[in-house]
Every structure is written in C-alpha cells, then in structure tokens.
Design an enzyme around this catalytic site. Sequence first.
Site, PDB file in Angstrom:
ATOM      1  N   THR A 133       0.802  -1.222   0.000  1.00  0.00           N
ATOM      2  CA  THR A 133       0.000   0.000   0.000  1.00  0.00           C
ATOM      3  C   THR A 133       0.837   1.275   0.000  1.00  0.00           C
ATOM      4  OG1 THR A 133      -1.437   1.313   1.447  1.00  0.00           O
ATOM      5  CG2 THR A 133      -0.163  -0.391   2.517  1.00  0.00           C
TER       6      THR A 133
ATOM      7  N   GLU B 169       0.277   3.570   1.839  1.00  0.00           N
ATOM      8  CA  GLU B 169       0.386   3.994   3.244  1.00  0.00           C
ATOM      9  C   GLU B 169       1.804   3.743   3.778  1.00  0.00           C
ATOM     10  OE1 GLU B 169      -2.047   5.411   5.529  1.00  0.00           O
ATOM     11  OE2 GLU B 169      -2.916   5.900   3.594  1.00  0.00           O
TER      12      GLU B 169
ATOM     13  N   TYR C 217      -1.710   0.248  10.890  1.00  0.00           N
ATOM     14  CA  TYR C 217      -1.977  -0.455   9.628  1.00  0.00           C
ATOM     15  C   TYR C 217      -0.725  -0.458   8.754  1.00  0.00           C
ATOM     16  CZ  TYR C 217      -3.681  -0.987   4.791  1.00  0.00           C
ATOM     17  OH  TYR C 217      -3.862  -1.379   3.482  1.00  0.00           O
TER      18      TYR C 217
ATOM     19  N   LYS D  34       1.621  -3.514   7.448  1.00  0.00           N
ATOM     20  CA  LYS D  34       1.800  -3.767   6.006  1.00  0.00           C
ATOM     21  C   LYS D  34       3.280  -3.713   5.608  1.00  0.00           C
ATOM     22  CE  LYS D  34      -2.261  -4.404   3.904  1.00  0.00           C
ATOM     23  NZ  LYS D  34      -2.563  -5.437   2.917  1.00  0.00           N
TER      24      LYS D  34
HETATM   25  P1  NAP Z   1     -11.605  -4.675   1.836  1.00  0.00           P
HETATM   26  O1  NAP Z   1     -12.749  -4.347   0.955  1.00  0.00           O
HETATM   27  O2  NAP Z   1     -11.580  -4.170   3.232  1.00  0.00           O
HETATM   28  O3  NAP Z   1     -11.499  -6.294   1.874  1.00  0.00           O
HETATM   29  C1  NAP Z   1     -10.680  -6.936   2.799  1.00  0.00           C
HETATM   30  C2  NAP Z   1     -10.893  -8.431   2.687  1.00  0.00           C
HETATM   31  O4  NAP Z   1     -10.069  -9.079   3.672  1.00  0.00           O
HETATM   32  C3  NAP Z   1     -12.333  -8.894   2.978  1.00  0.00           C
HETATM   33  O5  NAP Z   1     -12.650  -9.941   2.112  1.00  0.00           O
HETATM   34  C4  NAP Z   1     -12.236  -9.387   4.408  1.00  0.00           C
HETATM   35  O6  NAP Z   1     -13.207 -10.359   4.726  1.00  0.00           O
HETATM   36  C5  NAP Z   1     -10.858 -10.018   4.380  1.00  0.00           C
HETATM   37  N1  NAP Z   1     -10.305 -10.238   5.721  1.00  0.00           N
HETATM   38  C6  NAP Z   1     -10.180  -9.363   6.737  1.00  0.00           C
HETATM   39  N2  NAP Z   1      -9.621  -9.951   7.811  1.00  0.00           N
HETATM   40  C7  NAP Z   1      -9.391 -11.244   7.454  1.00  0.00           C
HETATM   41  C8  NAP Z   1      -8.857 -12.367   8.128  1.00  0.00           C
HETATM   42  N3  NAP Z   1      -8.438 -12.292   9.398  1.00  0.00           N
HETATM   43  N4  NAP Z   1      -8.769 -13.536   7.465  1.00  0.00           N
HETATM   44  C9  NAP Z   1      -9.210 -13.649   6.190  1.00  0.00           C
HETATM   45  N5  NAP Z   1      -9.742 -12.628   5.503  1.00  0.00           N
HETATM   46  C10 NAP Z   1      -9.831 -11.432   6.133  1.00  0.00           C
HETATM   47  O7  NAP Z   1     -10.226  -4.256   1.176  1.00  0.00           O
HETATM   48  P2  NAP Z   1      -9.900  -3.862  -0.357  1.00  0.00           P
HETATM   49  O8  NAP Z   1     -10.123  -2.401  -0.537  1.00  0.00           O
HETATM   50  O9  NAP Z   1     -10.525  -4.839  -1.242  1.00  0.00           O
HETATM   51  O10 NAP Z   1      -8.310  -4.055  -0.365  1.00  0.00           O
HETATM   52  C11 NAP Z   1      -7.716  -5.310  -0.688  1.00  0.00           C
HETATM   53  C12 NAP Z   1      -6.300  -5.345  -0.127  1.00  0.00           C
HETATM   54  O11 NAP Z   1      -5.538  -4.291  -0.696  1.00  0.00           O
HETATM   55  C13 NAP Z   1      -6.189  -5.187   1.380  1.00  0.00           C
HETATM   56  O12 NAP Z   1      -5.107  -5.983   1.800  1.00  0.00           O
HETATM   57  C14 NAP Z   1      -5.851  -3.717   1.563  1.00  0.00           C
HETATM   58  O13 NAP Z   1      -5.142  -3.519   2.764  1.00  0.00           O
HETATM   59  C15 NAP Z   1      -4.986  -3.474   0.343  1.00  0.00           C
HETATM   60  N6  NAP Z   1      -4.986  -2.109  -0.215  1.00  0.00           N
HETATM   61  C16 NAP Z   1      -6.164  -1.499  -0.527  1.00  0.00           C
HETATM   62  C17 NAP Z   1      -6.141  -0.253  -1.116  1.00  0.00           C
HETATM   63  C18 NAP Z   1      -7.414   0.455  -1.522  1.00  0.00           C
HETATM   64  O14 NAP Z   1      -7.348   1.660  -1.787  1.00  0.00           O
HETATM   65  N7  NAP Z   1      -8.535  -0.238  -1.629  1.00  0.00           N
HETATM   66  C19 NAP Z   1      -4.905   0.372  -1.401  1.00  0.00           C
HETATM   67  C20 NAP Z   1      -3.744  -0.317  -1.081  1.00  0.00           C
HETATM   68  C21 NAP Z   1      -3.783  -1.560  -0.499  1.00  0.00           C
HETATM   69  P3  NAP Z   1     -14.649  -9.964   5.347  1.00  0.00           P
HETATM   70  O15 NAP Z   1     -15.500  -9.577   4.169  1.00  0.00           O
HETATM   71  O16 NAP Z   1     -15.064 -11.226   6.016  1.00  0.00           O
HETATM   72  O17 NAP Z   1     -14.412  -8.817   6.293  1.00  0.00           O
HETATM   73  O1  F7E Z   2      -9.023   8.113   4.111  1.00  0.00           O
HETATM   74  C1  F7E Z   2      -9.304  11.563   5.282  1.00  0.00           C
HETATM   75  C2  F7E Z   2      -8.428  10.603   6.079  1.00  0.00           C
HETATM   76  O2  F7E Z   2     -10.136   6.087   5.033  1.00  0.00           O
HETATM   77  C3  F7E Z   2      -8.461   8.947   3.124  1.00  0.00           C
HETATM   78  C4  F7E Z   2      -7.381   2.008   2.541  1.00  0.00           C
HETATM   79  O3  F7E Z   2      -7.924   1.336   1.435  1.00  0.00           O
HETATM   80  O4  F7E Z   2      -6.181   3.546   1.149  1.00  0.00           O
HETATM   81  C5  F7E Z   2      -7.140   3.465   2.176  1.00  0.00           C
HETATM   82  O5  F7E Z   2      -6.702   4.147   3.351  1.00  0.00           O
HETATM   83  C6  F7E Z   2      -8.122  10.306   3.720  1.00  0.00           C
HETATM   84  C7  F7E Z   2      -7.370  10.242   5.053  1.00  0.00           C
HETATM   85  O6  F7E Z   2      -8.463   5.881   3.140  1.00  0.00           O
HETATM   86  C8  F7E Z   2     -12.640  11.373   6.633  1.00  0.00           C
HETATM   87  O7  F7E Z   2      -7.914  11.232   7.231  1.00  0.00           O
HETATM   88  C9  F7E Z   2     -11.260  12.926   6.050  1.00  0.00           C
HETATM   89  O8  F7E Z   2      -6.348  11.199   5.080  1.00  0.00           O
HETATM   90  O9  F7E Z   2     -10.659   6.811   2.684  1.00  0.00           O
HETATM   91  P1  F7E Z   2      -9.664   6.684   3.757  1.00  0.00           P
HETATM   92  P2  F7E Z   2      -6.939   5.716   3.575  1.00  0.00           P
HETATM   93  O10 F7E Z   2      -6.727   5.974   5.009  1.00  0.00           O
HETATM   94  O11 F7E Z   2      -6.118   6.498   2.623  1.00  0.00           O
HETATM   95  C10 F7E Z   2      -4.889   3.007   1.490  1.00  0.00           C
HETATM   96  C11 F7E Z   2      -3.981   3.135   0.286  1.00  0.00           C
HETATM   97  C12 F7E Z   2      -4.960   1.622   2.034  1.00  0.00           C
HETATM   98  O12 F7E Z   2      -4.034   0.838   1.898  1.00  0.00           O
HETATM   99  C13 F7E Z   2      -6.093   1.330   2.968  1.00  0.00           C
HETATM  100  O13 F7E Z   2      -6.327  -0.084   3.035  1.00  0.00           O
HETATM  101  O14 F7E Z   2      -9.358  10.974   3.996  1.00  0.00           O
HETATM  102  N1  F7E Z   2     -10.651  11.736   5.801  1.00  0.00           N
HETATM  103  N2  F7E Z   2     -12.467  12.723   6.566  1.00  0.00           N
HETATM  104  C14 F7E Z   2     -11.500  10.749   6.143  1.00  0.00           C
HETATM  105  N3  F7E Z   2     -11.387   9.406   6.055  1.00  0.00           N
HETATM  106  C15 F7E Z   2     -12.437   8.652   6.466  1.00  0.00           C
HETATM  107  N4  F7E Z   2     -12.367   7.307   6.357  1.00  0.00           N
HETATM  108  N5  F7E Z   2     -13.580   9.229   6.974  1.00  0.00           N
HETATM  109  C16 F7E Z   2     -13.732  10.588   7.071  1.00  0.00           C
HETATM  110  O15 F7E Z   2     -14.767  11.075   7.525  1.00  0.00           O
END
Ligand code: NAP
Ligand code: F7E
Length: 375
Positions: free
Chosen positions: A127, A129, A151, A155
């Site tokens: 990520t 992050e 987090y 990661k």
């Molecule tokens: P998501 O919608 O939150 O999906 C997470 C998945 O992980 C769900 O299927 C969840 O199952 C499963 N999970 C959680 N805890 C688990 C455990 N203990 N054992 C087995 N499965 C578990 O996340 P996403 O947005 O699809 O992201 C996919 C991956 O990419 C994650 O690893 C995330 O950290 C990473 N990532 C995401 C982003 C982004 O912007 N979306 C960016 C960078 C990296 P349940 O449905 O049962 O909760």
């Molecule tokens: O926040 C700000 C918050 O929760 C984005 C995950 O998929 O992407 C995701 O993490 C920004 C942050 O995503 C609210 O403070 C303001 O600066 O949508 P977010 P994230 O934290 O960037 C990364 C790449 C991952 O890997 C993660 O799995 O938005 N923000 N106001 C807020 N965020 C939330 N959630 N809610 C608010 O009300």
Amino acid sequence: MKTALITGITGQDGSFLSEFLLSKGYEVHGTIRRSSVDYRERIAHLEGQPKFHLHYADLGDSMSLIRVISKVRPDEIYNLAAQSHVQVSFDSPEFTANVDATGVLRILEAVRLSGLADTCHIYQASTSELYGKVEEVPQNEETPFHPYSPYAVAKLYGHWIVKEYREAYNMFCCSGILFNHESERRGETFVTRKITLAAARIAQGKQSKLYLGNLSSLRDWGYAKDYVECMWLMLQNDKPEDFVIATGIQHSVRDFCYYAFKHVGIELEFVGEGADEKGVIKSITPQLSAVNKRLTVGDVLIEVSADFFRPTDVVNLWGDPSKAKEKLGWNPQKTTFEELVKIMVDADMAKVAVERAGESIRTNLVEYLEKGIVK
Ligand code: NAP
Ligand code: F7E
C-alpha cells in the site's frame, strides 16, 4: 487453464479480481470467514458458477491456510485479505498486526509446506500507506518508506517478508504498492464512498449533513476495476518485481466532495478554516430543485468533526506509475477521476432510490394491512 486462490475475495478488490480472472478462463478459489451474518454481497452474483469455489480460512489461522493451499494447489495466490481500515487500526492494532503482518508470513510458509514454493506465483497487497509521513512527492518504487499508522507498520512487515522470501528461497512473490482505489463497491466508511453515499442521500432528502475529518488530505484515487488488472500483470511478468500502481493525479478530500455533489446537482463552496470549515450550497440545478424543494442556497451540508481525525494522518500521497506503464504496459488513466466520481455517485443515487422505493412499498403495505385492503 490456471488456478488462482484469492484471500479477501469478499472485499472490494477480491470481487473485481474474481470477475477478471473468470473472464480469462481461470479456476477461481477464494477464502471466506465464518460470520453469524453471511455478508457476501460483492460476490453473490458469482456463486454457483462452475469455476468459482469458496473455502473457509482465516489469515490468523495457519492450519486453515495450509489446508486450503495444499488442497487447491494454486498456480497464483492473490493475498488481498487484511484489516484494511487505517483509522480502525488505531483501535485494533494487535488484530491488524496479526492479520496484515503475520498473516502474510503464514501464507508464504503454507506455500512452502505444501511444496509449491517453486511453482506458485504470489501477489501481496502492499500500500501507498507505507510512504506515510512522506519523504518525497510524488512517490515511486525507490521512495523511502515512513509508515504512519498501525496499519502501515503491519503492512510494512508484509512487504519486507515477501521480499525476504523472494531472495531467501527464490520464490516468485511480489508486492503491488497500490495507491487508493475506489469503486461503487468500496466500503461505506472510506472517505470517497462516505461522500458519494451522502451526496446521494442529501439529494434525495434522506440525510441533511455530512461530517468529515481532514478535508485537505491529498490522495491519488484510481478505479479498483482498473487496478486488479495490474495485480494479474505483475504475476505474468518474467520476474517477480514490486510496482507502484497509481494514476499520477492528486486531489484533496475537499475536491472529491465538490465533484460528487456537483454530479447530483449541487455546487458547493467551502468557507472558513480548520475545524470551522463548512461546505455550503452555492447553487442548485433546476432539475434537483424540482425534486427536492427543501434544499436552499446557503444551507450547510458539510461540517468538520474531530471524530474523524487520526492520531497520525497521511496527508500527501501522489504516485508515479511510470514503471508499471513501461514494464507492464498498464494504462494508469483508463478511468479518469471525474469518471470515477460519476460511477460512484450514479451507483449510490440508484441505491438510495431503491431503498426509498422499498420504504414506500413497506409503508403502503402496512397501511393496506391496517385497513384490511390486503390480508
Ligand atoms: P476490503 O474491501 O476491506 O477487503 C478486505 C478483505 O479481507 C475482505 O474480504 C475481508 O473479509 C478479508 N479479511 C479481513 N480480515 C481477514 C482475516 N483475518 N482472514 C481472512 N480474511 C480477512 O479491502 P480492499 O479495498 O478490497 O483491499 C484489498 C487489499 O488491498 C487489502 O489488503 C488492503 O489492505 C490493500 N490495499 C487497498 C487499497 C485500496 O485503496 N482499496 C490500497 C492499497 C492496499 P470480510 O469480508 O469477512 O471482512
Ligand atoms: O481516508 C481523510 C483521512 O479512510 C483517506 C485504505 O484502502 O487507502 C485506504 O486508506 C483520507 C485520510 O483511506 C474522513 O484522514 C477525512 O487522510 O478513505 P480513507 P486511507 O486511510 O487512505 C490506502 C492506500 C490503504 O491501503 C487502505 O487499506 O481521507 N478523511 N475525513 C477521512 N477518512 C475517512 N475514512 N472518513 C472521514 O470522515
């Protein structure tokens, strides 16, 4: 034909990746977790397909992982499972570390114990992050990491253990350093989805205000459906390498609000600063005024709430996808920012309209039952 195993198949990315791999002819297996309420909305449309299979496993449970990996014997593993919410990781840091850090090690060891170390290609969901308190803008594969949440720290372990197994055991395992990617399937507590759902509810009279945290936070937001293709491309590469996946374009949370509300017919202007900043209606389209007469110019729709600030926040993410573009032939701007916002808002407008129709059917039914019109 190849066999893939996806952990986190019920998540946003897992559902899009399943569709993508099925369209390529893969046999797709996924892991799900036992829960008292079955929540499989994102993959419900795939269940029952002959090439789609689900297995119970948890990233916190080595035995379940060894069992499923040795049974399926996949050619490719996509480790997408994670506690993926940054803010939640401050409340559940130990759980986050167990799943997002040690969970990755459990997958790698399960592959070795199953005798698949020489054949199985493994994708790890790293990520942006990891860049955290950024040391360089924009960020590429060479930018130093500075994780800034439980987090991100978890990661980082996942990222480094994948690199370690690649070098120590010559395994084909690599990490995609993915910047934020969103969609109509995004969890409702991530900021983009929270905004698009609120814009739809406000437009249709089901919500009056949206409370957010840091409006100035900057992100490089892409479309999840485009990003899963890149995960696959990384595993088809000649050698295992890590890649930054991003659009190369940055916007603030404030910008996202502006475009989302604009798409439902409300032009916002932001007044005030810091905790006192507010998003106020500047103008409303005649079409929206005709269907929601309660909205008025000057109404405050967005306010800042301390509840959504993080102890440490990552505020300047901006990816440089040049390597993925050149080496994998991936197009980082297939879906533009404006198109992404439109896809999400349109889906939430439809969702809210369906919910409202359901409510009105229920209300009418109760009335008909009370009056004895239907029995
Ligand atoms: P998501 O919608 O939150 O999906 C997470 C998945 O992980 C769900 O299927 C969840 O199952 C499963 N999970 C959680 N805890 C688990 C455990 N203990 N054992 C087995 N499965 C578990 O996340 P996403 O947005 O699809 O992201 C996919 C991956 O990419 C994650 O690893 C995330 O950290 C990473 N990532 C995401 C982003 C982004 O912007 N979306 C960016 C960078 C990296 P349940 O449905 O049962 O909760
Ligand atoms: O926040 C700000 C918050 O929760 C984005 C995950 O998929 O992407 C995701 O993490 C920004 C942050 O995503 C609210 O403070 C303001 O600066 O949508 P977010 P994230 O934290 O960037 C990364 C790449 C991952 O890997 C993660 O799995 O938005 N923000 N106001 C807020 N965020 C939330 N959630 N809610 C608010 O009300």
